[in-house]
Scaffold this active site. Structure first.
Site, short mmCIF file in Angstrom:
data_model
loop_
_atom_site.label_atom_id
_atom_site.label_comp_id
_atom_site.label_asym_id
_atom_site.label_seq_id
_atom_site.Cartn_x
_atom_site.Cartn_y
_atom_site.Cartn_z
N ASP A 136 24.05 -4.40 45.41
CA ASP A 136 23.96 -3.65 46.65
C ASP A 136 22.96 -4.32 47.59
O ASP A 136 22.06 -5.06 47.16
CB ASP A 136 23.53 -2.21 46.39
CG ASP A 136 24.57 -1.42 45.62
OD1 ASP A 136 25.77 -1.77 45.72
OD2 ASP A 136 24.20 -0.45 44.93
N LYS A 137 23.08 -4.02 48.87
CA LYS A 137 22.22 -4.65 49.88
C LYS A 137 20.74 -4.50 49.54
O LYS A 137 19.97 -5.46 49.61
CB LYS A 137 22.51 -4.04 51.25
CG LYS A 137 21.63 -4.60 52.37
CD LYS A 137 21.98 -3.98 53.71
CE LYS A 137 21.10 -4.54 54.82
NZ LYS A 137 21.44 -3.95 56.15
#
Length: 323
Positions: A136-137
């Site tokens: 995920d970011k």
């Protein structure tokens, strides 16, 4: 101009199996061709990989032109942990998105890979840059990237057969009660919030084991190691939520506005191990924590204890051998 090739089936078998052997590409690439309706059997378009071919049937493939997008300018660095002709292992910084998307305006990890010249060959039209698994970011840490088609298929298969493994570090609140906590619950998209995943019976099987490592000085937070046995979207976060816990800095799954805040989610892919696609040697790598997460730990935890428990071999051997 699109290239077209025809192949004659000489025995009964599945369409995707036949084309995989004829074209010499991975089954996932063949599946993309079929999904895009680029494959014809006896002049009729087919859209299912599992179609059964008969002896003598003619399969025609129209190979689409590659969709090449220019790379955005990058203003960030990515730490390289290891690189050879087949694989690249990096320490992804928090805040870096892996894949471009219409909603993503800034440069991504894929843009960085383009600047490095890492671009896999493709037969199905879409750009491919060796991404084997995602983070995920907000999540930082170790990622392995394939530098050619053969390495990509080999590493992707390891994700499926579990010979590739990952250990994460997270700071959770409130602390877990048990030294080892196993969560097995299937994960699917939440019906109530499309940004979230949830433990749902109709979801995909997922398993995580959490190992407690250290309590914060005020005993409100806890450093834990997480061993993944599957790789579902938001898996660690969802499994913690099922225990009424969350990761500090998680703005999607955090429940209480009173909980301590952090600008980033304090989740880090600390270790990764896999079998090298060419040498067949098992390799393992440790991705050091970013300054922001390390600063938080140094402020909140006993640093002498942390130095000892963050040893890679200690973490690996903290989990039961038959898990």
């Amino acid at each position: 101009m699109n290239e077209t090739q025809s192949y004659i089936c000489d025995s009964a078998e599945r369409l995707d199996t036949f084309l995989t052997s004829q074209i010499g590409q991975s089954r996932s690439q063949i599946a993309q061709l079929i999904k895009k309706e680029c494959v014809y059997v006896d002049s009729k378009v087919v859209s299912r990989s599992g179609v059964k071919l008969k002896e003598g049937q003619v399969v025609k493939v129209k190979f689409p032109d590659a969709e090449i997008e220019p790379a955005l300018d990058i203003d960030f660095n990515v730490e390289v942990l290891y690189e050879d002709d087949d694989v690249l292992v990096i320490n992804k910084p928090s805040g870096l998105t892996v894949h471009p998307a219409p909603s993503v305006k800034e440069a991504t990890l894929v843009d960085w890979l383009k600047h490095k010249g890492i671009r896999l060959s493709t037969i199905s039209g879409e750009e491919r840059h060796g991404i084997v698994h995602r983070l995920d970011k907000g999540t930082s840490g170790a990622m392995v990237i394939a530098k050619n088609n053969e390495a990509h298929e080999f590493l992707s298969n390891q994700l499926q057969d579990k010979s590739m493994g990952r250990y994460y570090l997270a700071i959770v609140n409130p602390p877990l009660k048990n030294d080892l906590t196993t969560v097995e619950c299937s994960i699917a998209r939440s019906a109530h919030n499309r940004l979230k995943m949830a433990c749902l019976e109709h979801g995909k099987y997922a398993k995580t084991i959490f190992k407690t490592l250290a309590l914060s000085n005020d005993e409100k937070n806890q450093l834990v190691a997480c061993k993944l046995f599957t790789g579902r979207t938001h898996q660690i976060r969802v499994h913690l939520e099922s225990l009424n816990r969350h990761i500090v800095g998680d703005h999607i799954y955090a429940q209480s506005p009173k909980q301590e805040k952090s600008e980033r989610i304090l989740l880090h892919a600390y270790m990764i191990y896999f079998i090298h696609p060419k040498s067949k040697e098992e390799l393992s790598f440790v991705a050091s924590l970013g300054a922001d997460m390390m600063d938080y730990i140094n402020r909140k935890f006993n640093t002498e204890q942390i130095d000892e428990i963050m040893d890679a071999s200690y973490i690996m051997h903290s989990f039961t051998t038959d898990s």
